[in-house]
Design an enzyme around this catalytic site. Structure first.
Site, PDB file in Angstrom:
ATOM      1  N   LYS A 252     -16.656   3.217   0.125  1.00  0.00           N
ATOM      2  CA  LYS A 252     -15.522   2.521  -0.478  1.00  0.00           C
ATOM      3  C   LYS A 252     -15.609   1.027  -0.163  1.00  0.00           C
ATOM      4  O   LYS A 252     -16.102   0.663   0.909  1.00  0.00           O
ATOM      5  CB  LYS A 252     -14.209   3.020   0.150  1.00  0.00           C
ATOM      6  CG  LYS A 252     -13.747   4.392  -0.290  1.00  0.00           C
ATOM      7  CD  LYS A 252     -12.422   4.734   0.379  1.00  0.00           C
ATOM      8  CE  LYS A 252     -11.978   6.145   0.068  1.00  0.00           C
ATOM      9  NZ  LYS A 252     -11.641   6.371  -1.347  1.00  0.00           N
ATOM     10  N   ASP A 263      -5.763   9.692   5.258  1.00  0.00           N
ATOM     11  CA  ASP A 263      -6.319  10.721   4.380  1.00  0.00           C
ATOM     12  C   ASP A 263      -6.139  12.136   4.942  1.00  0.00           C
ATOM     13  O   ASP A 263      -6.607  13.101   4.355  1.00  0.00           O
ATOM     14  CB  ASP A 263      -7.804  10.425   4.103  1.00  0.00           C
ATOM     15  CG  ASP A 263      -8.235  10.869   2.720  1.00  0.00           C
ATOM     16  OD1 ASP A 263      -7.351  11.117   1.882  1.00  0.00           O
ATOM     17  OD2 ASP A 263      -9.455  10.990   2.491  1.00  0.00           O
ATOM     18  N   ARG A 326     -11.849  17.511  -2.033  1.00  0.00           N
ATOM     19  CA  ARG A 326     -11.931  18.783  -2.758  1.00  0.00           C
ATOM     20  C   ARG A 326     -12.967  19.710  -2.124  1.00  0.00           C
ATOM     21  O   ARG A 326     -12.842  20.930  -2.215  1.00  0.00           O
ATOM     22  CB  ARG A 326     -12.221  18.509  -4.246  1.00  0.00           C
ATOM     23  CG  ARG A 326     -13.503  17.779  -4.506  1.00  0.00           C
ATOM     24  CD  ARG A 326     -13.574  17.196  -5.917  1.00  0.00           C
ATOM     25  NE  ARG A 326     -12.759  15.997  -6.066  1.00  0.00           N
ATOM     26  CZ  ARG A 326     -12.598  15.338  -7.211  1.00  0.00           C
ATOM     27  NH1 ARG A 326     -13.193  15.758  -8.316  1.00  0.00           N
ATOM     28  NH2 ARG A 326     -11.843  14.254  -7.264  1.00  0.00           N
TER      29      ARG A 326
HETATM   30  N1  BES Z   1      -8.914   9.876  -0.198  1.00  0.00           N
HETATM   31  C1  BES Z   1      -9.294   9.493  -1.502  1.00  0.00           C
HETATM   32  C2  BES Z   1      -8.111   9.421  -2.474  1.00  0.00           C
HETATM   33  C3  BES Z   1      -7.061   8.375  -2.208  1.00  0.00           C
HETATM   34  C4  BES Z   1      -7.078   7.170  -2.908  1.00  0.00           C
HETATM   35  C5  BES Z   1      -6.037   8.623  -1.337  1.00  0.00           C
HETATM   36  C6  BES Z   1      -6.088   6.247  -2.681  1.00  0.00           C
HETATM   37  C7  BES Z   1      -5.035   7.671  -1.105  1.00  0.00           C
HETATM   38  C8  BES Z   1      -5.068   6.482  -1.791  1.00  0.00           C
HETATM   39  C9  BES Z   1     -10.288  10.501  -2.083  1.00  0.00           C
HETATM   40  O1  BES Z   1     -11.115  11.132  -1.180  1.00  0.00           O
HETATM   41  C10 BES Z   1     -11.149   9.743  -3.047  1.00  0.00           C
HETATM   42  O2  BES Z   1     -11.833   8.857  -2.610  1.00  0.00           O
HETATM   43  N2  BES Z   1     -11.081  10.104  -4.315  1.00  0.00           N
HETATM   44  C11 BES Z   1     -11.846   9.456  -5.323  1.00  0.00           C
HETATM   45  C12 BES Z   1     -12.377  10.528  -6.250  1.00  0.00           C
HETATM   46  C13 BES Z   1     -13.392  10.029  -7.220  1.00  0.00           C
HETATM   47  C14 BES Z   1     -14.656   9.616  -6.505  1.00  0.00           C
HETATM   48  C15 BES Z   1     -13.673  11.127  -8.209  1.00  0.00           C
HETATM   49  C16 BES Z   1     -10.930   8.497  -6.078  1.00  0.00           C
HETATM   50  O3  BES Z   1      -9.766   8.822  -6.302  1.00  0.00           O
HETATM   51  O4  BES Z   1     -11.376   7.413  -6.410  1.00  0.00           O
HETATM   52 ZN    ZN Z   2     -10.361  11.316   0.776  1.00  0.00          ZN
HETATM   53 ZN    ZN Z   3     -12.877  10.018  -0.722  1.00  0.00          ZN
END
Ligand code: BES
Ligand code: ZN
Ligand code: ZN
Length: 477
Positions: A252, A263, A326
């Site tokens: 990220k 998280d 997931r």
């Molecule tokens: N933990 C994140 C989701 C998240 C984003 C939680 C913002 C709280 C605030 C999750 O693991 C993630 O990174 N999801 C990705 C999925 C994508 C790669 C399909 C996302 O939402 O960008």
């Molecule tokens: Zn996450």
């Molecule tokens: Zn993630």
């Protein structure tokens, strides 16, 4: 965890309190405007509307006046309580008239509003508010609802503390130990912590895959609350316990990583709710699973394109290591399915897409059963938490098809929350009732508002407790 202020129910205003809380309507403000004190308030343009607060003195007694006139129905006692607790945080003992408000909700709000997180400060500012007297009728029902509010608030404080603790401090081992300790000397409540050998033996390929890139071993917390009542239904809870999400090799950007200690908000809500459920003792069995790991980039981190074999035997091609929630939830949902509960609900800070769709304060609900979905909405409404349903649109399942494995862990950009839910559904056994709450928005607040403090919010703790209390098995054809 800091100590919650002590609540007590009294019939008359006690002597010697630092401050008294009193409700006032805008009509009363108008009537009394000519009074000296009121002139001062009028000068501050206090009108007595809901949410308005003014600290003044009446006959030498400090008073906190709270507006209670609402154009749209009855005022929300929880929000009033939150506002009051914040306004009086500098004194130590207060009394407040309950009036026509729901005493349980008001008490809940006051205790929620009194929360502060200080653990990382070299010189923590100790909260001064220690005693709250609620002036109202001493009816039994009122006493019970105030006691329930205390249990709920304690659980919400715990969930907030867990979310607020930095990712490098709240490692899976510590998180699991905190969960384990909650069951000490509580009848009908047990907590089992799975270590790596048990996780490997159970073939939790998703959890192991995400944990591969970390120096910190994964844990899985299994919790069980059993009622004495024969023939009671069983509800299963599953929570994402990702203690820090760097994104893994699909790393990220810093800004997106800044709040990723949160998280594990779903796991924290589940664990905290279980402790409250065990303390309240409803006639329902509740089982919970919280997989715990961080998502890091060590030398053996899961690679993009790797294929994982999950608990239920399905294979998953990992095309983005940041879609890790997931993967760990999949195994926990399989374990929950194997226990054959009457319904499963999982909670996870799963997708940024849910925040794009519904904003920061509202969770996205997706379900395979409208009746169960409705009971989740009802529990959230009764708890003052915001939930909105998105369709579990199976047309989009095709986006998860993988050329090499049974499915891949990402789909297309659009409708990301729905595709994440469809991924999870692959790990819920056929015929089981299931709902998914994506709490990516409400688990953490960048700044405080009328319902949330800054940081961990403890979102969904109270909804889960209410859902368990009201839970009835649903008949399926
Ligand atoms: N933990 C994140 C989701 C998240 C984003 C939680 C913002 C709280 C605030 C999750 O693991 C993630 O990174 N999801 C990705 C999925 C994508 C790669 C399909 C996302 O939402 O960008
Ligand atoms: Zn996450
Ligand atoms: Zn993630």
């Amino acid at each position: 965890m800091s100590k919650l202020p002590a609540l007590r129910l009294v019939r008359k205003a006690p002597a010697n309190v630092d401050l008294v809380g009193r409700f006032i309507t805008s009509d009363e403000v108008e009537e009394q405007k000519r009074d000296l004190v009121w002139a001062e308030l009028a000068a501050r343009s206090f009108k007595g509307k809901v949410g308005e607060i003014a600290i003044t003195t009446e006959g030498g007694q400090p008073v906190c006046l709270m507006g209670i006139t609402s154009k749209c129905g009855s005022p929300d006692a929880r929000k009033i309580g939150i506002g009051f607790a914040r306004a009086v945080s500098k004194v130590s003992s207060v009394a407040i008239e309950v009036g026509d408000l729901d005493a349980g909700e008001l008490a809940e709000g006051i205790l929620l509003g009194a929360y502060v997180y200080n653990d990382q400060k070299s010189k923590p500012v100790k909260p001064t508010l220690t005693k709250v007297a609620l002036i109202g009728s001493g009816a039994k029902a009122v006493k019970a609802s105030v006691e329930r509010a205390e249990i709920l608030a304690k659980a919400v404080w715990l969930a907030r503390d867990l979310v607020n603790e930095p990712g490098g401090s709240l490692l899976p081992t510590k998180f699991a130990n905190i969960a384990k300790r909650l069951a000490t000397n509580v009848t009908g409540f047990t907590v089992k912590v799975w270590g790596l050998p048990e996780i490997k033996k159970a073939k939790l390929g998703g959890l192991l895959g995400v944990n591969q890139g970390s120096d910190n071993p994964a844990r899985l917390v299994e919790m069980n609350y059993k009622t004495k009542k024969k023939g009671a239904p069983t509800l299963a809870l599953v929570g994402k316990g990702l203690t820090f999400d760097s994104g893994g090799l699909s790393i990220k950007p810093s800004a997106g990583m800044a709040t990723m200690k949160a998280d594990m908000g779903g796991g924290a809500a589940v664990i905290a709710a279980m402790s409250a459920i065990a303390a309240i003792g409803p006639d329902v069995n509740v089982k919970a699973w919280v997989p715990m790991t961080d998502n890091m980039l060590g030398g053996n981190a899961v690679r993009v394109g790797d294929v994982l074999t999950m608990r239920n035997g399905k294979t998953v091609e990992v095309l983005n290591t940041d879609a890790e929630g997931r993967l760990i939830l999949a195994d926990a949902l399989s374990l929950a399915s194997e226990a054959k509960p009457d319904a499963i609900i999982d909670l996870a800070t799963l997708t940024g897409s849910a925040v794009v769709a519904l904003g920061n304060d509202t969770a996205a609900l997706m379900t395979n059963n409208a009746e169960f979905g409705q009971s989740v909405k009802d529990a959230a409404k009764a708890s003052g938490e915001l939930v909105w349903e998105l369709p579990l649109e199976r047309r989009y399942r095709r986006h998860l098809d993988s050329p090499v494995a049974d499915l891949k862990n990402i789909g297309t950009r659009w409708g990301g929350s729905i595709q994440a839910a469809l991924f999870l559904e692959e790990f819920v056994a056929d015929g089981l009732i299931w709902a998914h709450l994506d709490i990516a928005g409400p688990a953490f607040a960048d700044s405080s508002n009328d319902i949330f403090p800054t940081g961990g919010t403890g979102y969904a703790v109270r909804t889960l407790v209410k859902l368990a209390e009201d839970f009835k098995a649903i008949k399926t054809k």
